[in-house]
Motif scaffolding. Sequence first.
Motif, mmCIF file in Angstrom:
data_model
loop_
_atom_site.group_PDB
_atom_site.id
_atom_site.type_symbol
_atom_site.label_atom_id
_atom_site.label_comp_id
_atom_site.label_asym_id
_atom_site.label_seq_id
_atom_site.Cartn_x
_atom_site.Cartn_y
_atom_site.Cartn_z
ATOM 1 N N VAL A 116 49.755 2.330 -3.321
ATOM 2 C CA VAL A 116 48.825 1.210 -3.535
ATOM 3 C C VAL A 116 48.837 0.299 -2.309
ATOM 4 C CG1 VAL A 116 48.221 -0.751 -4.997
ATOM 5 C CG2 VAL A 116 49.250 1.301 -6.007
ATOM 6 N N PRO A 117 47.696 0.096 -1.629
ATOM 7 C CA PRO A 117 47.657 -0.755 -0.434
ATOM 8 C C PRO A 117 48.079 -2.185 -0.747
ATOM 9 C CG PRO A 117 45.651 0.555 -0.618
ATOM 10 C CD PRO A 117 46.382 0.721 -1.906
ATOM 11 N N LEU A 262 51.801 6.711 -15.422
ATOM 12 C CA LEU A 262 51.424 5.301 -15.483
ATOM 13 C C LEU A 262 52.630 4.473 -15.053
ATOM 14 C CD1 LEU A 262 49.707 5.319 -18.992
ATOM 15 C CD2 LEU A 262 48.599 5.578 -16.763
ATOM 16 N N GLY A 263 52.396 3.467 -14.212
ATOM 17 C CA GLY A 263 53.522 2.683 -13.727
ATOM 18 C C GLY A 263 53.156 1.259 -13.392
ATOM 19 N N GLY A 264 54.183 0.432 -13.344
ATOM 20 C CA GLY A 264 54.016 -0.957 -12.933
ATOM 21 C C GLY A 264 55.311 -1.453 -12.321
ATOM 22 N N ASN A 284 54.245 -10.645 -6.943
ATOM 23 C CA ASN A 284 53.486 -9.437 -6.632
ATOM 24 C C ASN A 284 53.537 -8.480 -7.815
ATOM 25 O OD1 ASN A 284 51.958 -7.766 -4.804
ATOM 26 N ND2 ASN A 284 53.780 -6.499 -4.577
ATOM 27 N N GLN A 285 52.381 -7.958 -8.204
ATOM 28 C CA GLN A 285 52.279 -6.978 -9.286
ATOM 29 C C GLN A 285 51.517 -5.757 -8.776
ATOM 30 O OE1 GLN A 285 50.895 -8.930 -13.079
ATOM 31 N NE2 GLN A 285 50.529 -10.640 -11.674
ATOM 32 N N THR A 286 52.052 -4.576 -9.018
ATOM 33 C CA THR A 286 51.418 -3.335 -8.593
ATOM 34 C C THR A 286 51.378 -2.370 -9.766
ATOM 35 O OG1 THR A 286 52.194 -3.608 -6.308
ATOM 36 C CG2 THR A 286 51.531 -1.393 -6.992
ATOM 37 N N THR A 334 43.601 -6.494 -5.149
ATOM 38 C CA THR A 334 43.097 -5.230 -4.627
ATOM 39 C C THR A 334 42.970 -4.231 -5.766
ATOM 40 O OG1 THR A 334 44.155 -5.605 -2.488
ATOM 41 C CG2 THR A 334 43.490 -3.355 -2.994
ATOM 42 N N THR A 335 41.795 -3.658 -5.923
ATOM 43 C CA THR A 335 41.569 -2.596 -6.903
ATOM 44 C C THR A 335 40.980 -1.397 -6.184
ATOM 45 O OG1 THR A 335 39.376 -3.512 -7.390
ATOM 46 C CG2 THR A 335 41.181 -4.190 -8.827
#
Length: 704
Positions: A116-117, A262-264, A284-286, A334-335
């Motif tokens: 994920v950028p 699926l992850g976070g 920060n959340q990814t 960012t999506t």
Amino acid sequence: MKQVRFHASTLLAGTAMALALLAAAGPATAQDATATDLQQINVEGDGNGDGIVDVPAGVSTADREKIQDRYAGDVMQVLRSAPGTFTREPADQPGITVNIRGMQGMGRVNSMIDGVPQTFSNLSGHGGTFDSLLYVEQNMLVGVDVTRGAVSGAEGMGTLAGAANFRTLDVDDVLLPGRDYGVMTSVRAGSNGFDYSRLLSGAVRTEMGEGEIGIVGALSDTKKSPYENGSGILYPNAGDQHPKSGLFKVNLSPNADHKLSLGGIWYGNEFLPGSSGYNWIVENQTYTAKYSYQPGSDLIDLSINAYLNITDLEFDGTNGNVSTFDGRKGTNTTTGFDISNRMRFDLGEETELKLTYGGAYSRDRYEGNAKRGANPDGTLVKAGVFSEATISHGIFDLTGGLRYDYWSLEGVSGYDAPGTNGCAAGGDPCPMETLSRDGGDLNPKVTLSARPLEWLQPYVTYAHTARPPTAAEMFYPGGHSFDGSSDPVNNNPNLVPEKSRGWEFGVNMTTDDLLTPGDSAWLKVGYFHNRIRDYITYDIDTDGAARWVNVDGTTVMKGLEVEGGYDAGRYYAGFSLTLADTKQPEGSAAGVGSDTGRLPDDFLTIDAGMRFLEETLTVGGRMRYVGKSKQAYINQSMAFDVDAYTLFDAHASWQVNENAKIFFNVENVFDTTYMKANSGLMDNYGGVKNGRGRTFIIGATARF
């Protein structure tokens, strides 16, 4: 847009949910551990040459052992140990900025967490920088993969110099081989400002129809304090920080053909940059969703990925500074998604064709409040299609790639201060005219490689890359904008993308039984020569206004990268060497507004060690040499000279048994006093050497 905020309760709730799923997942069945299937930057191996030595490109990789055991979780130094790869490393900023071949910031390098950028930056003074900042807690890392030069697939969209992917914990990193449930915990303590670091994680894997389900959850934090340099002086700008992180991942495989992951991962930290005057609160959340379909057909190997990243910044004046920018907030969202398929065709007579094609989309949006300063609101959209085909015949492989990357930018030309030009007094600044720009670039790539001997692979690559301007550059309001308003004279809606035309010549060599039976040796040597047109820098434009502009002429960056290793079981050695000239253009007041640093032309890392007690005990040492460099400041004559330095580190790890490992690290064994290269203007301006003095760290990991 409503801001999504991350607090400790969010971290605990999300991770507790994942850990609860561990308990609810039901009975498990034994299964051997398998390698994680990663879509982004397809480099496999453990950093000892496996995988990367067969790739005809400038790639490097580091595994968990290297990051956590040999470098005590310091991924900055892990990156600097790879050829052609560096970091911006101010002592007061935990955010990671990756530099590849002299290029950093503004998307020139695609820096990612689990693919994920990460595109956040704070432009406006008070510890700000135009470089992109990636925030990740060190204990969560199990690997980092670096690709230098043109990057294939979705990861190369709108990227000029390369990509770096930071991989985090997954199920197989926690479970012991052959186990289907377990817990892993790790703890460290140290001296000289390294207070402690700790990790608690749990994972389970169980049957689900014809397939399985795997779940992992983790909590982690690290506490650091100001440290002393080699002269025993407490470095004034290295403040306290206590990052906390949580993670969960769910891997669903209903059968051998389908897989959904699926992850976070969440990160929170508060720290005081020495030049800021305000505490930074960063959250920060990814989030990731990855699907693959591999039915065993040569025509279908499908991957679909979607992601969301949210980075929040807030200035807190509780340290005594409650003036203009206390309460500043900004959110970078960012999506994106990408889809690709791989195909294979057997053409007979030792001829094979591999084809990869797909498309990608990303949307990067920055939103600030009335105290945004010089952080402009704006949206950058990137979209593209790509294809790459490799035809193999005999000893030759010919790879041709073509991608089309589209971009569009939207923002406002400036803001009217309250009480001016019809903007209501006593309220927030009012946006002026909305501006939009768009464009596209067609970028080819071709690589020819050969395998004339089993141990030898020479290759040559020619590639085009392009990076569109960001909203921060095009709509930059100039100065601090202390009243929250901005001046449209500092915008530059006429910016065009940076474009690079580059050659790379390289050779890979690998062999077994070189000196003793069962040993292995490998070597990667590469030379790059890039010509960049329309390089974007901060300068005085032709009308006398200070803004981001495209530089006339061509910027040339070139260099030699060497990486290799030797392993005989009982003893091993590895090294990387960079000899390069990557001087970038410097505009007006260089280093003040844009904090531009100049990389050293040469840097070298050597790591060697021995293994004892049936190779369960590893004892090693490392030498780090960094050549002379400069820190930009106003002009060439006023720039700071940064002296070369050589450091020595020591490390040891002992796998006591299947369940426990103990490790020990000593950074800067001889307590050398030095100034870190590419560490930022304020570190140099302060006049105190910012290199950490001798530091001891001891820790242990338990898995059961």
